[in-house]
Write a protein that holds these residues in place. Structure first.
Motif, short mmCIF file in Angstrom:
data_model
loop_
_atom_site.label_atom_id
_atom_site.label_comp_id
_atom_site.label_asym_id
_atom_site.label_seq_id
_atom_site.Cartn_x
_atom_site.Cartn_y
_atom_site.Cartn_z
N ARG A 101 0.81 -1.22 0.00
CA ARG A 101 0.00 0.00 0.00
C ARG A 101 0.84 1.27 0.00
O ARG A 101 0.32 2.35 -0.26
CB ARG A 101 -0.94 0.00 1.20
CG ARG A 101 -2.04 -1.06 1.09
CD ARG A 101 -2.98 -1.03 2.29
NE ARG A 101 -4.10 -1.97 2.08
CZ ARG A 101 -4.56 -2.79 3.01
NH1 ARG A 101 -4.03 -2.79 4.24
NH2 ARG A 101 -5.56 -3.60 2.74
N ASP A 107 -2.71 2.01 -5.99
CA ASP A 107 -3.91 2.43 -5.27
C ASP A 107 -4.05 1.57 -4.02
O ASP A 107 -4.32 0.36 -4.13
CB ASP A 107 -5.14 2.25 -6.18
CG ASP A 107 -6.41 2.77 -5.54
OD1 ASP A 107 -6.45 2.95 -4.31
OD2 ASP A 107 -7.40 2.97 -6.27
N GLU A 109 -6.30 1.17 -1.95
CA GLU A 109 -7.62 0.61 -1.72
C GLU A 109 -7.97 -0.48 -2.73
O GLU A 109 -9.07 -1.03 -2.70
CB GLU A 109 -8.68 1.71 -1.77
CG GLU A 109 -8.48 2.79 -0.73
CD GLU A 109 -8.34 2.24 0.68
OE1 GLU A 109 -9.11 1.30 1.03
OE2 GLU A 109 -7.48 2.73 1.44
N ARG A 110 -7.04 -0.78 -3.64
CA ARG A 110 -7.28 -1.84 -4.62
C ARG A 110 -6.14 -2.86 -4.57
O ARG A 110 -5.50 -3.15 -5.56
CB ARG A 110 -7.42 -1.25 -6.03
CG ARG A 110 -8.71 -0.48 -6.23
CD ARG A 110 -8.92 -0.14 -7.69
NE ARG A 110 -8.00 0.89 -8.15
CZ ARG A 110 -7.76 1.17 -9.44
NH1 ARG A 110 -8.35 0.46 -10.39
NH2 ARG A 110 -6.93 2.14 -9.77
N ARG A 132 -9.67 -4.07 4.43
CA ARG A 132 -9.34 -3.24 3.26
C ARG A 132 -8.93 -4.08 2.05
O ARG A 132 -8.86 -3.55 0.94
CB ARG A 132 -8.21 -2.26 3.60
CG ARG A 132 -8.61 -1.17 4.57
CD ARG A 132 -7.41 -0.29 4.89
NE ARG A 132 -6.95 0.47 3.74
CZ ARG A 132 -5.78 1.11 3.69
NH1 ARG A 132 -4.94 1.05 4.74
NH2 ARG A 132 -5.43 1.79 2.62
N ALA A 134 -9.14 -6.04 -1.17
CA ALA A 134 -10.19 -5.82 -2.16
C ALA A 134 -10.57 -7.07 -2.95
O ALA A 134 -11.63 -7.10 -3.58
CB ALA A 134 -9.76 -4.72 -3.13
#
Length: 302
Positions: A101, A107, A109-110, A132, A134
């Motif tokens: 991250r 990203d 969040e992905r 978190r 994904a």
């Protein structure tokens, strides 16, 4: 497909040691952050045992990848060598996700997870612990220690128990681990002795590979049932199931998968080790790439 990819060597901290990893980046002129998939392997395995093949396909489809070795294995740090500890490996997954991250151009969040075999169980637990995450791909996953034990060769059981107890005694004295082979032919003293295990596992091994692990893992693997984590995972999960799996029984995997909220299953009429190579690999990696691109929206930068 986006074309050629770039690979770089990196390390990241886990505990007091460092894990070695490869970072794959898709070749693209876009400045938008891209999704990333963290990849980790199975029982005693290292990155070179075909995880690079999966990462290359994912990266060619627009996904960055972080492919790591657990502590005590491969190019990662950690003493003693070949120490297989479930808790420490789950900590390595958490450290890898946290590091991913922070990477430029990613990203946060992905971030998705890809785990194979023993790692296929780890990613279920890792995603349950980290809301978190994904997306998850669990390939021929170890989901139930009891189910796997019932499929194992009883002739290996007692000698392995003796080695495991000797290894625990050595650990208390501060001595080196007592090791056991990961694979062997039927009837031998090894953790995996199914008829297809020895040849299938060794076909993936790089030159000079150490095929032993600390025997104490036999004392904890029976109670490890990462399939129970499926119900706590909030993101989509793809199970790549080998229907004739001699190591991680497909029936147990499908039973645990049925408890998930956002689960997809792709089944293949093959054994545990077939999915890494040849036409079976091509089928599985195509399904996995489609899933990851769709769920992580690799084709729609944010």
């Amino acid at each position: 497909m986006m074309g050629p990819v770039e690979r770089h060597d990196v390390t990241f901290p886990s505990g007091t040691d460092r894990c070695a990893a490869w970072v794959y980046r898709p070749s693209s002129s876009a400045d938008d952050p891209v999704p990333l998939v963290v990849l980790g392997h199975g029982l005693g395995a290292v990155r070179e045992m075909r995880l690079d093949a999966y990462a290359e396909r994912f990266a060619a489809a627009g996904l960055a990848c972080l492919v790591f070795d657990y502590r005590h294995f491969g190019a990662s740090g950690g003493e003693p060598r070949q120490l297989l500890d479930i808790g420490r490996q789950l900590d390595d997954w958490a450290a890898a996700i946290a590091f991913a991250r922070t990477l430029d151009g990613v990203d946060p969040e992905r971030v998705g997870l890809f785990g194979s075999s023993f790692g296929g169980g780890h990613v279920l637990e890792a995603a349950a612990r980290d809301p978190r995450v994904a997306a998850v791909v669990a390939q021929c996953p170890f989901t139930d220690g009891v189910a796997s034990a019932l499929r194992s060769d009883w002739r290996s059981s007692m000698p392995i128990v003796r080695l495991a107890l000797a290894d625990l005694r050595a650990a208390r004295r501060g001595g080196p681990p007592v090791r056991v082979p990961v694979v062997g032919p039927p009837g031998s003293v090894a953790l995996m002795t199914a008829p297809d295990a020895d040849a299938g596992y060794r076909a993936l091994c790089p030159e000079g590979f150490d095929d032993t692990v600390s025997a104490r893992i036999a004392c904890s693997v029976l109670a490890y049932r990462p399939g129970r984590a499926v119900a706590r995972v909030g993101c989509p999960i793809l199970f790549s199931v080998c229907d004739h799996d001699s190591v991680a029984p497909a029936r147990a995997t499908r039973r645990w998968a049925s408890r998930g909220r956002h689960v997809e299953i792709c089944g293949y009429p093959i054994g545990h080790f077939d999915i890494y190579v040849g036409d079976d690999f091509e089928l599985a990696v195509a399904d996995q790439t489609e899933f990851l691109v769709r769920v992580l929206h690799a084709d729609r930068p944010r």
